[in-house]
Design an enzyme around this catalytic site. Structure first.
Site, short mmCIF file in Angstrom:
data_model
loop_
_atom_site.label_atom_id
_atom_site.label_comp_id
_atom_site.label_asym_id
_atom_site.label_seq_id
_atom_site.Cartn_x
_atom_site.Cartn_y
_atom_site.Cartn_z
NE ARG A 126 -13.06 7.35 50.36
CZ ARG A 126 -12.92 6.87 51.52
NH1 ARG A 126 -13.10 7.76 52.37
NH2 ARG A 126 -12.63 5.75 51.73
CE LYS A 148 -12.22 14.99 28.06
NZ LYS A 148 -12.14 14.54 26.57
CD GLU A 190 -4.80 20.21 21.03
OE1 GLU A 190 -5.98 20.52 20.96
OE2 GLU A 190 -4.25 19.41 21.46
CE LYS A 232 -10.75 21.75 27.15
NZ LYS A 232 -9.77 20.90 27.27
CD GLU A 242 -15.19 13.41 25.15
OE1 GLU A 242 -14.54 14.23 25.84
OE2 GLU A 242 -15.35 12.51 24.07
NE ARG A 247 -14.12 18.20 27.83
CZ ARG A 247 -13.54 18.42 29.12
NH1 ARG A 247 -14.47 18.38 30.14
NH2 ARG A 247 -12.49 18.52 29.01
CG ASN A 251 -12.05 14.22 21.11
OD1 ASN A 251 -11.13 14.58 21.86
ND2 ASN A 251 -13.24 13.63 21.46
CG HIS A 254 -7.24 15.49 19.61
ND1 HIS A 254 -7.57 16.66 19.17
CD2 HIS A 254 -6.58 15.91 20.68
CE1 HIS A 254 -6.95 17.62 19.77
NE2 HIS A 254 -6.29 17.03 20.55
CG HIS A 258 -4.71 8.47 19.91
ND1 HIS A 258 -4.75 7.09 19.98
CD2 HIS A 258 -4.48 8.41 21.21
CE1 HIS A 258 -4.67 6.62 21.09
NE2 HIS A 258 -4.22 7.49 21.95
CG HIS A 272 -1.04 15.89 21.99
ND1 HIS A 272 -1.78 14.83 21.78
CD2 HIS A 272 -1.91 17.19 22.43
CE1 HIS A 272 -3.29 15.20 21.79
NE2 HIS A 272 -3.12 16.46 22.24
N1 LIG Z 1 -6.37 17.37 30.22
C1 LIG Z 1 -6.63 17.74 28.92
O1 LIG Z 1 -7.87 18.12 28.62
C2 LIG Z 1 -5.58 17.54 27.89
C3 LIG Z 1 -5.56 18.29 26.56
C4 LIG Z 1 -4.56 18.38 25.63
C5 LIG Z 1 -3.35 17.57 26.12
N2 LIG Z 1 -3.41 16.99 27.28
C6 LIG Z 1 -2.17 16.31 27.53
O2 LIG Z 1 -1.09 17.25 27.74
C7 LIG Z 1 0.12 16.80 27.82
C8 LIG Z 1 1.09 17.57 26.82
O3 LIG Z 1 1.10 18.56 27.32
P1 LIG Z 1 2.27 19.52 26.97
O4 LIG Z 1 2.29 19.90 25.61
O5 LIG Z 1 2.20 20.83 27.77
O6 LIG Z 1 3.65 18.86 27.41
P2 LIG Z 1 4.73 18.79 28.42
O7 LIG Z 1 3.86 19.23 30.03
O8 LIG Z 1 5.65 17.75 28.40
O9 LIG Z 1 5.50 20.17 28.20
C9 LIG Z 1 6.46 20.28 27.11
C10 LIG Z 1 8.05 20.30 27.70
O10 LIG Z 1 8.10 21.71 27.78
C11 LIG Z 1 8.54 22.16 29.24
N3 LIG Z 1 8.30 23.24 29.46
C12 LIG Z 1 6.89 23.47 29.98
N4 LIG Z 1 6.79 24.63 30.25
C13 LIG Z 1 7.90 25.54 29.77
C14 LIG Z 1 8.34 26.69 29.89
N5 LIG Z 1 7.57 27.71 30.32
N6 LIG Z 1 9.63 27.09 29.86
C15 LIG Z 1 10.46 26.00 29.31
N7 LIG Z 1 10.16 24.69 29.08
C16 LIG Z 1 8.80 24.41 29.45
C17 LIG Z 1 8.25 20.63 29.90
O11 LIG Z 1 9.30 20.64 30.91
C18 LIG Z 1 8.30 19.59 28.98
O12 LIG Z 1 9.73 19.25 28.61
C19 LIG Z 1 -0.39 15.17 27.07
O13 LIG Z 1 0.18 14.26 28.14
C20 LIG Z 1 -1.75 15.43 26.55
O14 LIG Z 1 -2.15 14.16 26.81
C21 LIG Z 1 -4.49 16.78 28.18
#
Ligand SMILES: NC(=O)c1ccc[n+]([C@@H]2O[C@H](COP(=O)([O-])OP(=O)(O)OC[C@H]3O[C@@H](n4cnc5c(N)ncnc54)[C@H](O)[C@@H]3O)[C@@H](O)[C@H]2O)c1
Length: 377
Positions: A126, A148, A190, A232, A242, A247, A251, A254, A258, A272
């Protein structure tokens, strides 16, 4: 210590407040801060195999020096890991390590690991604590901050999740040295977003220093990460869940982005952040098209994104479908309410706002025009 010029941004959320520690090499200096948050000197690190190969040993050494015993769980890299199957696997592995509710999990990775581990932390027993150690630029400037958390299902991205704030975020810009340049550029989209929303001065700074930041120049990188986290944090403090609309401005780009990701199946074809870059170009393009945004600001944005190697046109991602099809994807968005969808539009750079009365036919017709003309953006 001033020698390292480490920076701290505080996310003020009453008893859920926490620090974002930012600096070049700051992870190596974070053992005491991590130890201070733990109820007992034990933690479980969750990471993916790419990140593990570069940075797990470094984190383990930091924990060992701080007298913290630890286990680790290594998951496959990629968006597919944000699934029910991996959530179950992760929760059961955490239970096998006899994690207690007052324990803290460490998420070491990009947004995928951060979102998945945050969600597991929200529901395990929990709710237990977690620390974010973001290793992508996107995660350092966006996903690790704000609480999030989510997984994906065949119905869509991030549709199952929870708000659950971390106890600490450690953004060590040195960890980005191993990040592929395409991933760096995607994360940069971003950062630009924050300038476009309400910070024309920050956009100006990015226009001058964005290429240094992307080249990994440590002062520029730390400044860009800090400014992004400040923005942020302010928005999350104002509107954590949100509900007021503040907040929702995050987007920007986005809703369009999306739809492009959905059309391409959320894979490696379009990252992304790349979708967000095209999405920002489309949001500004549409705003200029309907006379809201000066054409000069649109052209400045397009020139900036192109100069830094980011895509601006759907065709660059291979998208040639109809506007109506993209609007159909948009309607699956979880921001949809009462059959309509709010859009973040702009009256100029640094002047974004939430428009709740946009006619979807008008968006669809604009997208048809853009897709028909590769030179329109
Ligand atoms: N929670 C939120 O507010 C929020 C906001 C924006 C995006 N997101 C989410 O984030 C995700 C995308 O995140 P991302 O772009 O970080 O992708 P990711 O976590 O898939 O990382 C991208 C790639 O880089 C590799 N990697 C990570 N760090 C590394 C490093 N230091 N050196 C070498 N390789 C490395 C990973 O293994 C992966 O292959 C999506 O699922 C999206 O929905 C969430």
């Amino acid at each position: 210590m001033t020698r390292h010029a480490d920076q701290t941004v505080r996310v003020e959320l009453a008893n859920r407040s926490y620090d974002i520690s930012i600096g070049d090499g700051i992870l190596a200096r974070s053992g005491p801060a991590i130890a201070a948050l733990l109820r007992r000197p034990f933690t479980v690190i969750v990471t993916d195999s790419n990140v593990a190969s570069h940075h797990l040993a470094g984190l383990e050494a930091v924990l060992a020096t701080a007298g913290i015993t630890h286990e680790h769980i290594i998951l496959p890299p990629g968006e597919h890991t944000k699934s029910f199957a991996h959530l179950e696997q992760l929760c059961r592995a955490l239970l096998a390590h006899e994690l207690e509710r007052s324990d803290t999990i460490i998420a070491l990775g990009g947004g995928v690991i951060g979102d998945l581990v945050g969600f597991a932390a929200a529901i395990l027993k929990r709710g237990c604590n977690f620390i974010q150690i973001p290793t992508t630029l996107l995660a350092q400037v966006d996903s690790s901050v704000g609480g999030k958390t989510a997984i994906d299902t065949p119905e869509g991205k991030n549709l199952i999740g929870a708000f659950h704030q971390p106890s600490l975020v450690i953004a060590d810009t040195r960890l980005l040295e191993t990040l592929p340049s395409r991933q760096m550029r995607a994360g940069y989209a971003e950062i630009v977003k924050y300038g476009l929303i309400d910070s024309p001065g920050f956009f100006e700074w990015l226009d001058q220093h964005g290429s240094d930041l992307l080249a990994g120049e440590s002062t520029a990188l730390a400044h860009g990460v800090r400014e992004s986290c400040l923005r942020k944090a302010a928005i999350v403090t104002e509107d954590e869940r949100e509900t007021t609309g503040a907040r929702a401005l995050l987007n920007l780009g986005h809703t369009f982005g999306h739809a492009l990701e959905a059309e391409l199946g959320f894979g490696e074809t379009l990252l992304h952040g790349e979708a967000v870059a095209i999405g920002c170009a489309l949001a500004f393009g549409y705003s200029a098209h309907v006379g809201l945004c000066p054409n000069h600001d649109l052209q400045r944005l397009l020139a900036h994104l192109k100069r830094l190697g980011l895509p601006v046109h759907p065709r660059q991602a291979g998208i040639t479908c109809s506007g109506a099809r993209l609007v159909h994807h948009m309607m699956q968005d979880k921001k949809r309410s009462g059959g309509t969808l709010p859009f973040v539009l702009a009256r100029g750079i640094g002047a974004a706002y939430l428009a709740k009365d946009v006619a979807l036919e008008s968006i669809s017709a604009y997208l048809d025009q853009v897709i028909a003309s590769p030179v329109m953006l």
